[in-house]
Design an enzyme around this catalytic site. Sequence first.
Site, PDB file in Angstrom:
ATOM      1  N   GLU A 258      35.288  40.531  47.446  1.00 19.72           N
ATOM      2  CA  GLU A 258      35.220  39.187  48.027  1.00 19.72           C
ATOM      3  C   GLU A 258      35.840  39.252  49.426  1.00 19.72           C
ATOM      4  O   GLU A 258      36.960  39.750  49.573  1.00 19.72           O
ATOM      5  CB  GLU A 258      36.002  38.201  47.170  1.00 19.72           C
ATOM      6  CG  GLU A 258      35.459  37.999  45.774  1.00 19.72           C
ATOM      7  CD  GLU A 258      36.343  37.069  44.971  1.00 19.72           C
ATOM      8  OE1 GLU A 258      36.342  35.848  45.259  1.00 19.72           O
ATOM      9  OE2 GLU A 258      37.069  37.557  44.082  1.00 19.72           O
ATOM     10  N   ARG A 473      42.612  49.166  35.908  1.00 22.35           N
ATOM     11  CA  ARG A 473      43.156  48.848  37.232  1.00 22.35           C
ATOM     12  C   ARG A 473      44.280  49.816  37.581  1.00 22.35           C
ATOM     13  O   ARG A 473      44.951  50.351  36.710  1.00 22.35           O
ATOM     14  CB  ARG A 473      43.739  47.430  37.245  1.00 22.35           C
ATOM     15  CG  ARG A 473      42.726  46.320  37.300  1.00 22.35           C
ATOM     16  CD  ARG A 473      43.427  44.985  37.230  1.00 22.35           C
ATOM     17  NE  ARG A 473      44.284  44.795  38.382  1.00 22.35           N
ATOM     18  CZ  ARG A 473      44.068  43.880  39.330  1.00 22.35           C
ATOM     19  NH1 ARG A 473      43.025  43.084  39.240  1.00 22.35           N
ATOM     20  NH2 ARG A 473      44.882  43.750  40.345  1.00 22.35           N
ATOM     21  N   LYS A 483      46.786  38.174  46.880  1.00 26.40           N
ATOM     22  CA  LYS A 483      46.562  37.596  48.209  1.00 26.40           C
ATOM     23  C   LYS A 483      47.486  36.412  48.449  1.00 26.40           C
ATOM     24  O   LYS A 483      48.069  36.264  49.525  1.00 26.40           O
ATOM     25  CB  LYS A 483      45.095  37.172  48.337  1.00 26.40           C
ATOM     26  CG  LYS A 483      44.110  38.325  48.258  1.00 26.40           C
ATOM     27  CD  LYS A 483      42.692  37.835  47.998  1.00 26.40           C
ATOM     28  CE  LYS A 483      41.776  39.010  47.698  1.00 26.40           C
ATOM     29  NZ  LYS A 483      40.457  38.578  47.233  1.00 26.40           N
TER      30      LYS A 483
END
Length: 762
Positions: A258, A473, A483
């Site tokens: 994204e 992950r 973020k």
Amino acid sequence: MADTLTLFTSIGLSEQKAKETLKNEALSSALKDAIIQARRTCGASGVDKAIGTLLYSMASRLKDPKRLAFLSDGIVQCKICTELQLAAALEFVKSHPQDPINQGEFDEACGVGVAITPEQIEEAVESLIKKHKEQLLKERYHFNMGLLMGEARSALKWADGKVVKNEVDLQVLHLLGPKTEADLEKKVKVARVHLFKRKRSPAKQSLMEQLRGEALKFHKPGENYKTEGYVVTPNTMDLLKKHMELTGGQIRSRFPPEPNGILHIGHAKAINFNFGFAKANNGICFLRYDDTNPEKEEEKYFTAIRDMVEWLGYEPFAVTHASDNFQQLYDLAVDLVRRGHAFVCHQKGEELKGHNAPPSPWRDRPAEESLVLFDRMKKGLFAEGEATLRMKMVMEDGKLDPVAYRIKYTPHHRTGDEWCIYPTYDYTHCLCDSIENITHSLCTKEFQARRSSYFWLCNALDVYCPVQWEYGRLNLTYTVVSKRKIIKLVETGVVRDWDDPRLFTLTALRRRGFPPEAINNFCARVGVTVSQTTTEPHLLEACVRDVLNDTAPRAMAVLQPLRVTIANLPEGSKSDVRVPDFPANEAKGSHAVPFSSTIFIEQSDFREVMEKGYKRLTPDQPVGLRHAGYVISFQKVIKDAQGKVVELEVTCCSSETAEKPKAFIHWVSQPLTCEVRLYERLFLHKHPEDQSVVPNGFLSDINPDSLHVISGALVDTSVKRAKALDRFQFERVGYFSLDPDSTADKLIFNRTVTLKEDPGKI
């Protein structure tokens, strides 16, 4: 609903289990069909609990509904009697999607009609006990009984596992007798390396070795249907055939970030996995921006993402955007509504949160009505939040009817005001994969709950369906990568920006001086794991040292300078000293640095009072100067008014004639002044987001000593032509990189890593 509940409890399900099953629409429908089919076959005798258990297991695992009647009959007719046979049957129908099924091959693959007698089990176990008797008597109950069970199950493939285990336990007891106190003591573990030949570990394998061919056990292009959970429809094989014609059987992957933030160390694994998998298998990989949320996307993120992909050494086959497909995605959504698989809903966002949202009262509205309303959404006739398009499905985590489209009156970065409805990840992702003919859709483990919805949507629209594969992950301790939290760190002034070298964003690591090869090697060392990995930063730093040791030329720098005058060299004398760029391989070149009667050494390289174990300069102990060919001996100390040592006077002699000193130290002469920034961990605790450890939140866990700036450091003149991000090893000090803030008049160096993991060594 009540009749279905009664139907489910009639095969032995508890009422609670039956109610849970009813919540899953797909499972409920499949189980109902299986029971009805079973009753047709068995007639008045009914379905007992044993058969019911197998029917439930089959219905919950079968992905091709056209095989349901065939398998239900096999269960009721007692051809499939055990979970082991059912697993084999499911695997067989998955790998044989074409009609008709060869009954003989099926029966052989599933052990139909194979009866294992107690005598056969006893005989097989007795043979294994005899084979391992010597080791059993030696190790007794510390022997690996799993080895016996494994060999027994291999020899008796279709035998009941419980019966086999009971026989193994009985014969072991007969041989060894009851357990003694010694048997109950814990066995001291011996490193496996002494007992078995070990497979090459991920730490020793290159990333390409880990990702190549059979290493991952992924499906081959065109064999999507062989994957666990893949749903086969009547058109699947035709769609796969067309896909193979378009791709030529080439592997295709994609990296779909994204564009609403900077990539971090976790993304490095994703980049390496997606691009590396394609590269290792002669395939191609797309860089696809998932730009479906115009509120958060900025040009700088698009640019930074591609920059980081290329910095890590990968070149996308093509750069695409989800927004490239907005019209096609919209057309597919209209088709989804026409097929009865989607509806326009007016529940508010807060009502849809969580996994226990109330069912939509608009779920059963006519498709024609939803089509009109969806068109009105597209034309901007609803306010934001007033309507959504939802898909009629249940996700694996139980979430009902996920949203496919929502209204946002925000101009899009690429399409401007053309659209006011935007697709969600759950709708967009699999369809963009299908449009780009992706063969392997690789994503992190948290998306596993969306795998069934991925398959469902492609099949609901009757388009080519790729295969989603999940991997674990990569997380690091002593940092945050969210973020939102990084923005908080920037806004509160804890860090300067997204590329502050104390962060673990890729831009920050590049600024700190981490080579891309080291990051890729770190990903290889962590390995292509399915489980989530949490790793210490020092493992990444070790990979950095490995690369920089071979690639960073040496220079000499003094961080805390102490002036030294060499009394027996004429004032103003000057000569050049050749310093090898790589002392271990002098053929790789050298550089010249000046040497004069005034030099500077580290303050810590002199002590007025000798201490045990100290090997550098003292009034009674000379020291060598690296590369200069001199040994210096103390003559005089000069102090300021506060009694601080500010200068030394020494004499020098050739290292060829002097007694060999205990140590050689670095030095600079006629140096450049520079600023040096020393970085430590940003957070005090391993897990700053864990409120049980840091109850006041991650902002309360900041390490006050995470940055130490030295403004009066000195460095030799060999670095004066360095460019931003050039890397050096400052001898005996550490690895450093030239910061982009540097100017011609002011060089600034960031410490990348220390020379060793334990920098306290004298």
